[in-house]
Scaffold this active site. Structure first.
Site, PDB file in Angstrom:
ATOM      1  N   ASP A 208       0.624  -1.285   0.204  1.00  0.00           N
ATOM      2  CA  ASP A 208      -0.071  -0.022  -0.116  1.00  0.00           C
ATOM      3  C   ASP A 208       0.833   1.099  -0.116  1.00  0.00           C
ATOM      4  O   ASP A 208       2.162   1.323   0.472  1.00  0.00           O
ATOM      5  CB  ASP A 208      -1.019   0.074   1.210  1.00  0.00           C
ATOM      6  CG  ASP A 208      -0.049  -0.067   2.506  1.00  0.00           C
ATOM      7  OD1 ASP A 208       0.767  -0.802   2.756  1.00  0.00           O
ATOM      8  OD2 ASP A 208      -0.773   0.787   3.612  1.00  0.00           O
TER       9      ASP A 208
ATOM     10  N   ASP B 254      12.207  -1.017   3.508  1.00  0.00           N
ATOM     11  CA  ASP B 254      10.967   0.042   3.751  1.00  0.00           C
ATOM     12  C   ASP B 254      11.500   1.490   4.501  1.00  0.00           C
ATOM     13  O   ASP B 254      10.870   2.336   4.896  1.00  0.00           O
ATOM     14  CB  ASP B 254       9.828  -0.431   4.494  1.00  0.00           C
ATOM     15  CG  ASP B 254       8.618   0.354   4.483  1.00  0.00           C
ATOM     16  OD1 ASP B 254       8.451   1.256   3.753  1.00  0.00           O
ATOM     17  OD2 ASP B 254       7.805   0.279   5.560  1.00  0.00           O
TER      18      ASP B 254
ATOM     19  N   HIS C  16       4.978   9.896   1.081  1.00  0.00           N
ATOM     20  CA  HIS C  16       3.782  10.662   1.511  1.00  0.00           C
ATOM     21  C   HIS C  16       3.160  11.735   0.761  1.00  0.00           C
ATOM     22  O   HIS C  16       2.318  12.574   1.316  1.00  0.00           O
ATOM     23  CB  HIS C  16       3.491  10.438   3.051  1.00  0.00           C
ATOM     24  CG  HIS C  16       3.615   9.280   3.416  1.00  0.00           C
ATOM     25  ND1 HIS C  16       3.313   9.029   4.979  1.00  0.00           N
ATOM     26  CD2 HIS C  16       4.130   8.026   3.212  1.00  0.00           C
ATOM     27  CE1 HIS C  16       3.643   7.688   5.530  1.00  0.00           C
ATOM     28  NE2 HIS C  16       4.086   7.098   4.203  1.00  0.00           N
TER      29      HIS C  16
ATOM     30  N   GLU D 154       0.157  -1.396   5.562  1.00  0.00           N
ATOM     31  CA  GLU D 154       1.359  -0.991   6.430  1.00  0.00           C
ATOM     32  C   GLU D 154       0.979   0.149   6.902  1.00  0.00           C
ATOM     33  O   GLU D 154       1.317   0.571   7.975  1.00  0.00           O
ATOM     34  CB  GLU D 154       2.623  -1.391   5.746  1.00  0.00           C
ATOM     35  CG  GLU D 154       3.862  -1.117   6.646  1.00  0.00           C
ATOM     36  CD  GLU D 154       4.310   0.279   6.811  1.00  0.00           C
ATOM     37  OE1 GLU D 154       5.228   0.716   7.527  1.00  0.00           O
ATOM     38  OE2 GLU D 154       3.929   1.069   5.819  1.00  0.00           O
ATOM     39  N   GLU D 155       0.768   1.185   5.929  1.00  0.00           N
ATOM     40  CA  GLU D 155       0.601   2.434   6.321  1.00  0.00           C
ATOM     41  C   GLU D 155      -0.532   2.911   7.147  1.00  0.00           C
ATOM     42  O   GLU D 155      -0.457   3.991   7.926  1.00  0.00           O
ATOM     43  CB  GLU D 155       0.335   3.202   5.011  1.00  0.00           C
ATOM     44  CG  GLU D 155       1.292   3.281   3.911  1.00  0.00           C
ATOM     45  CD  GLU D 155       2.665   4.065   4.231  1.00  0.00           C
ATOM     46  OE1 GLU D 155       2.608   4.690   5.355  1.00  0.00           O
ATOM     47  OE2 GLU D 155       3.534   4.094   3.502  1.00  0.00           O
TER      48      GLU D 155
END
EC number: 3.4.11.4
Length: 409
Positions: free
Chosen positions: A80, A196, A379, A173-174
């Site tokens: 994601d 990550d 992000h 995960e987010e």
């Protein structure tokens, strides 16, 4: 490049933005679409025991090619992208041999500037992949996915000795749910690494303790002309709660090992309001103190409210600092450090001002520190990744696999 860039561009074409406050996992259909594509790709690449769970977790094993016993290790990335910014119709731009200065993002006025992002000064001469200013890029964590699979392909092509290597790609995960349905027993690795992280050389084995907070406020709405002594404005109560928290303990005022309170959303009216916070702290004592403070502030602000008006606080822990769990397995960190140095990269040990699936997995018996991807500014529309950094991540993954086999001989 062994299709490294092709893979990355393919993966970012999938809209896998996750959603918070959704009960099912994965929270969005796009994640399952990417998971199915990865499942098929892994089968075609020669992985064994490839599986896709109902919750969108893809697992597979690259079988070892040595005669001696080698501990099974793992590499994990997530499907994601962040709920904070759109990941639909990602249109990557390639900037070859970056010469410095502003990078135009698409046709409009958006730029990626070294004034705002000084890290660009270290990128001179490199090939950068940016957005077009309308979406995030998705290097977090599709760069990690591309790097892991490319590393596995190169291990096979170059016949580099290695043991069994487990690979997994996780959903959500987010939004803190990536490891919730991760089957550690099925994964069956001695230890693993999430891929990550951020800049080249980053190696992370400690992260925030994290919690999410929901504050529900019920007020009383009447005509403003006759409101004295009767109206209870839920929005006014919300502002009082926010003002009662330390102004110098927010994301925009903290760094390094400092924790924070973050008001991520506020919606409502005079009658009702709802606030969402995230709490972060590296130390468990400080973490618990922040949670207590939320209850205390709500109690103080709500003192004396009429019976039908109230403030309700719900706190849910998201994940904890994996520092102590990983520290019990020092060879896991030492191996990654040596692999980086063998690739002419000096390890940069730093705390994660966030969390990874590895934090939760470390508490479930799978030590799982975090490796860099070569990406920056996650992000948001200013996200970018260095192709050279991605290549270095591939090299480190391969070296970890090779070192594990060498040391077991």
């Amino acid at each position: 490049m062994d299709k490294l860039l092709d893979r990355f561009f393919n993966y970012v074409s999938f809209d896998t933005q996750s959603k918070a406050n959704v009960k099912h996992v994965p929270s969005t259909d796009g994640q399952m679409k990417l998971a199915r594509a990865l499942q098929q790709e892994m089968i075609e690449l020669g992985f064994e025991r490839v599986s896709l769970s109902e919750h969108g977790c893809v697992m597979g094993t690259l079988p070892g090619n040595v005669a001696w016993s080698v501990p099974a290790i793992g590499f994990i990335s997530h499907l994601d992208t962040s709920p904070d910014f759109t990941g639909k119709h990602v249109n990557p731009q390639i900037v070859e041999s970056y010469r410095g200065g502003d990078i135009a993002l698409g046709i409009g006025d958006e730029v990626l500037s070294p004034v705002m992002f000084p890290i660009l000064h270290q990128m001179l001469g490199q090939t950068l992949i940016t957005t077009d200013g309308k979406t995030l890029l998705g290097a977090d964590d599709k760069a990690g996915i591309a790097e892991i699979l490319t590393a596995m392909v190169r291990l096979q092509q170059r016949n580099i000795p290695h043991g069994d290597i487990r690979v997994a790609f996780t959903p959500d995960e987010e939004v803190g749910k990536g490891a919730r349905f991760f089957d550690v027993a099925q994964f069956n690795a001695e230890w693993a690494y999430t891929v990550d992280g951020g800049g080249v050389g980053e190696l992370e084995c400690e992260n925030f303790n994290a919690a999410s907070v929901t504050v529900k406020i019920v007020g009383n709405n009447v005509h403003p002309g006759s409101a004295k002594g009767v109206m209870v404005n839920a929005l006014s109560l919300a502002t009082r709660i926010q003002q009662a928290l330390p102004a110098d303990e927010t994301p925009e005022t903290t760094a390094d090992y400092q924790g924070f309170y973050h008001l991520s959303s506020l919606k409502g009216s005079v009658e009702r309001a709802e606030m969402h916070y995230i709490l972060r702290d590296f130390e468990r004592e400080g973490f618990e103190a922040r949670k207590r403070r939320m209850f205390e502030v709500a109690k103080q602000v709500g003192k004396g409210l009429p019976r039908d008006c109230y403030i309700e606080v719900t706190i849910e822990d998201s994940y904890y600092n994996m520092r102590e769990q990983v520290a019990e397995h020092p060879h896991v960190i030492a191996l990654a450090q040596q692999a980086m140095r063998d690739c002419d990269i000096e390890p940069v040990m730093k705390p994660i001002r966030g969390g990874t699936d590895g934090a939760q997995l470390s508490f479930r018996g799978l030590p799982c520190p975090n490796l860099f991807t070569g990406g920056y500014n996650y992000h948001c529309k200013h996200e970018f990744v260095s192709l050279e950094g991605m290549e270095q991540a591939v090299a480190v993954i391969m070296r970890i696999a090779a070192l594990t086999a060498e040391r077991a001989k």
